[in-house]
Design a protein around this motif. Structure first.
Motif, PDB file in Angstrom:
ATOM      1  N   ALA A 272     -17.886  51.999 -23.371  1.00  0.00           N
ATOM      2  CA  ALA A 272     -17.176  52.224 -22.101  1.00  0.00           C
ATOM      3  C   ALA A 272     -17.173  53.712 -21.765  1.00  0.00           C
ATOM      4  O   ALA A 272     -16.972  54.551 -22.648  1.00  0.00           O
ATOM      5  N   PRO A 273     -17.388  54.062 -20.474  1.00  0.00           N
ATOM      6  CA  PRO A 273     -17.421  55.479 -20.103  1.00  0.00           C
ATOM      7  C   PRO A 273     -16.070  56.158 -20.331  1.00  0.00           C
ATOM      8  O   PRO A 273     -15.030  55.502 -20.341  1.00  0.00           O
ATOM      9  N   LEU A 274     -16.130  57.473 -20.487  1.00  0.00           N
ATOM     10  CA  LEU A 274     -14.930  58.250 -20.819  1.00  0.00           C
ATOM     11  C   LEU A 274     -13.798  58.007 -19.824  1.00  0.00           C
ATOM     12  O   LEU A 274     -12.637  57.835 -20.218  1.00  0.00           O
ATOM     13  N   ALA A 275     -14.124  57.970 -18.527  1.00  0.00           N
ATOM     14  CA  ALA A 275     -13.061  57.821 -17.519  1.00  0.00           C
ATOM     15  C   ALA A 275     -12.322  56.493 -17.704  1.00  0.00           C
ATOM     16  O   ALA A 275     -11.103  56.424 -17.518  1.00  0.00           O
ATOM     17  N   VAL A 276     -13.052  55.459 -18.090  1.00  0.00           N
ATOM     18  CA  VAL A 276     -12.434  54.144 -18.306  1.00  0.00           C
ATOM     19  C   VAL A 276     -11.515  54.200 -19.526  1.00  0.00           C
ATOM     20  O   VAL A 276     -10.393  53.673 -19.524  1.00  0.00           O
ATOM     21  N   ARG A 277     -11.992  54.868 -20.573  1.00  0.00           N
ATOM     22  CA  ARG A 277     -11.174  55.011 -21.792  1.00  0.00           C
ATOM     23  C   ARG A 277      -9.892  55.767 -21.490  1.00  0.00           C
ATOM     24  O   ARG A 277      -8.803  55.390 -21.940  1.00  0.00           O
ATOM     25  N   GLU A 278     -10.055  56.863 -20.743  1.00  0.00           N
ATOM     26  CA  GLU A 278      -8.874  57.684 -20.452  1.00  0.00           C
ATOM     27  C   GLU A 278      -7.859  56.895 -19.637  1.00  0.00           C
ATOM     28  O   GLU A 278      -6.653  56.984 -19.867  1.00  0.00           O
ATOM     29  N   GLU A 279      -8.382  56.095 -18.694  1.00  0.00           N
ATOM     30  CA  GLU A 279      -7.460  55.274 -17.902  1.00  0.00           C
ATOM     31  C   GLU A 279      -6.748  54.260 -18.804  1.00  0.00           C
ATOM     32  O   GLU A 279      -5.528  54.057 -18.698  1.00  0.00           O
ATOM     33  N   ALA A 280      -7.520  53.636 -19.701  1.00  0.00           N
ATOM     34  CA  ALA A 280      -6.920  52.633 -20.588  1.00  0.00           C
ATOM     35  C   ALA A 280      -5.830  53.262 -21.465  1.00  0.00           C
ATOM     36  O   ALA A 280      -4.735  52.716 -21.599  1.00  0.00           O
ATOM     37  N   TRP A 281      -6.111  54.426 -22.044  1.00  0.00           N
ATOM     38  CA  TRP A 281      -5.109  55.064 -22.913  1.00  0.00           C
ATOM     39  C   TRP A 281      -3.900  55.552 -22.116  1.00  0.00           C
ATOM     40  O   TRP A 281      -2.764  55.485 -22.585  1.00  0.00           O
ATOM     41  N   ARG A 282      -4.146  56.006 -20.883  1.00  0.00           N
ATOM     42  CA  ARG A 282      -3.015  56.433 -20.043  1.00  0.00           C
ATOM     43  C   ARG A 282      -2.124  55.235 -19.727  1.00  0.00           C
ATOM     44  O   ARG A 282      -0.905  55.296 -19.837  1.00  0.00           O
ATOM     45  N   ARG A 283      -2.758  54.117 -19.398  1.00  0.00           N
ATOM     46  CA  ARG A 283      -1.979  52.918 -19.082  1.00  0.00           C
ATOM     47  C   ARG A 283      -1.283  52.350 -20.321  1.00  0.00           C
ATOM     48  O   ARG A 283      -0.173  51.818 -20.221  1.00  0.00           O
ATOM     49  N   LEU A 284      -1.918  52.460 -21.489  1.00  0.00           N
ATOM     50  CA  LEU A 284      -1.231  52.036 -22.710  1.00  0.00           C
ATOM     51  C   LEU A 284       0.039  52.861 -22.903  1.00  0.00           C
ATOM     52  O   LEU A 284       1.087  52.349 -23.283  1.00  0.00           O
TER      53      LEU A 284
END
Ligand code: NDP
Length: 327
Positions: A272-284
């Protein structure tokens, strides 16, 4: 020297052992991380036991994720002292992974740990929990909202399932948990499931279409379970498929897709691209109640990870296992 699990494959066979590893053996990479916590995911179970060919280079330190602190960096984004988390990118498969006290990786693979989480909490979430968040994001982007109807979570007592239930319940969805462990009903309800069903209801070959029930599905199981979940998803609903605990096959028909407009989302956490990961961790950080993590987490030391890997594959592990790499 540092402690780590090393997987070897030679004349003696396929072996995973806890042992001292020379720091000079660390792979190439522009960031060195002191690993504080790692975890056991399903894929780590496959790697450690050798049950599936997850490891593609030997010797290999398994562990598809870790959380720790940067000690050295030649990457512009990272400095010594930064708190980081890593999920996937082939770490623990083709590049030495997190079940060790040290790791050296590419800085492009790292995500900054959200302030709200300590390293242990990040690994209580782990790749399983981050993948659960990717599933929830896919369903949200599809347009699903809590008043659209029930959400089905399969493989409910496992890592992906447990975090998916906690996330969806906190977001206001009515969650139905599918499990093969009826004794875990109280655990699943405490996480936020409104209802618990026996996974046998979904596990056998089914009809192309069934009674419409689910607005959305998080599926960690694959095979007939995924086919039946699609067949019972409501008109224009969505299914996020991330796992294969029952099997990699998908014995389905196109009926749910062409007659009910059901959408099947494939969820990959590894590349998964970095932006998607960052969004996922922010939402977690926003949507996962950290107190829920304690309920789903068991802690073990590095030396116990090899036995725990077999338990995980045998469906004996509930929720998530965090690994203290320093004991
Ligand atoms: P766990 O082992 O923690 O959970 C899997 C759960 O699936 C089990 O707890 C069990 O739940 C259920 N299950 C096990 N065997 C069967 C079976 N034969 N039939 C039906 N259900 C079964 O694994 P994780 O939650 O960590 O991972 C779940 C899946 O998601 C795995 O296949 C993993 O490879 C995949 N995954 C994929 C990722 C991606 O990037 N796409 C990332 C992370 C995981 P219960 O006892 O409640 O029935």
């Amino acid at each position: 020297m540092f402690q780590g699990i090393l997987i070897t494959r030679d004349d003696a066979g396929y072996q995973a052992r806890l042992q001292a590893i020379a720091e000079t053996g660390l792979p190439d990479g522009d960031v060195t991380v002191r690993v504080d916590w790692s975890t056991l995911n399903y894929k780590d179970g496959l790697a450690i036991t050798g049950k599936s060919p997850v490891v593609r280079r030997f010797p290999m330190v398994p562990g598809i994720d870790f959380a720790g602190v940067v000690t050295e960096s030649r990457h512009p984004a990272w400095q010594a002292g930064d708190r980081v988390v890593l999920n996937g990118w082939g770490v623990g498969e083709t590049h030495w992974g997190g079940l060790a006290q040290w790791a050296r990786v590419r800085g492009d693979w790292l995500v900054r740990l959200p302030e709200v989480f300590g390293a242990r909490q990040a690994m209580a979430i782990g790749t399983a929990g981050y993948t659960a968040m990717l599933c929830v994001l896919a369903l949200e982007k599809h347009g699903l909202r809590p008043d659209d109807g029930e959400m089905l979570v399969t493989g409910a007592s496992g890592g992906v399932g447990s975090v998916a239930i906690a996330l969806l319940a906190k977001l206001g969805y009515r969650v139905v948990a599918s499990t093969g462990r009826p004794a875990e009903a109280d655990y699943l309800k405490a996480l936020g499931a409104s209802d618990v069903i026996d996974r046998n209801e979904l596990a056998a070959p089914g009809k192309p279409l069934g009674k419409e029930r689910w607005a959305g599905v998080v599926d960690a199981v694959g095979s007939h379970t995924l086919a039946n979940a699609c067949a019972t998803t409501r008109y224009r609903g969505a299914v996020a498929a991330c796992g294969l605990a029952q099997g990699m096959d998908f014995p389905a028909s196109v009926a749910p897709f062409i007659l009910r407009g059901v959408t099947l989302y494939g969820i990959d956490s590894v590349m998964a691209p970095l932006a998607v990961r960052e969004e996922a961790w922010r939402r977690l950080g926003r949507d996962l109640d950290p107190t829920r993590l304690d309920a789903i987490t068991r802690e073990i030391g590095l030396g116990e990870a090899i036995a725990a890997a077999a338990d995980l594959l045998n469906g004996k592990v509930r929720g998530r296992v965090v690994v203290d790499v320093n004991r």
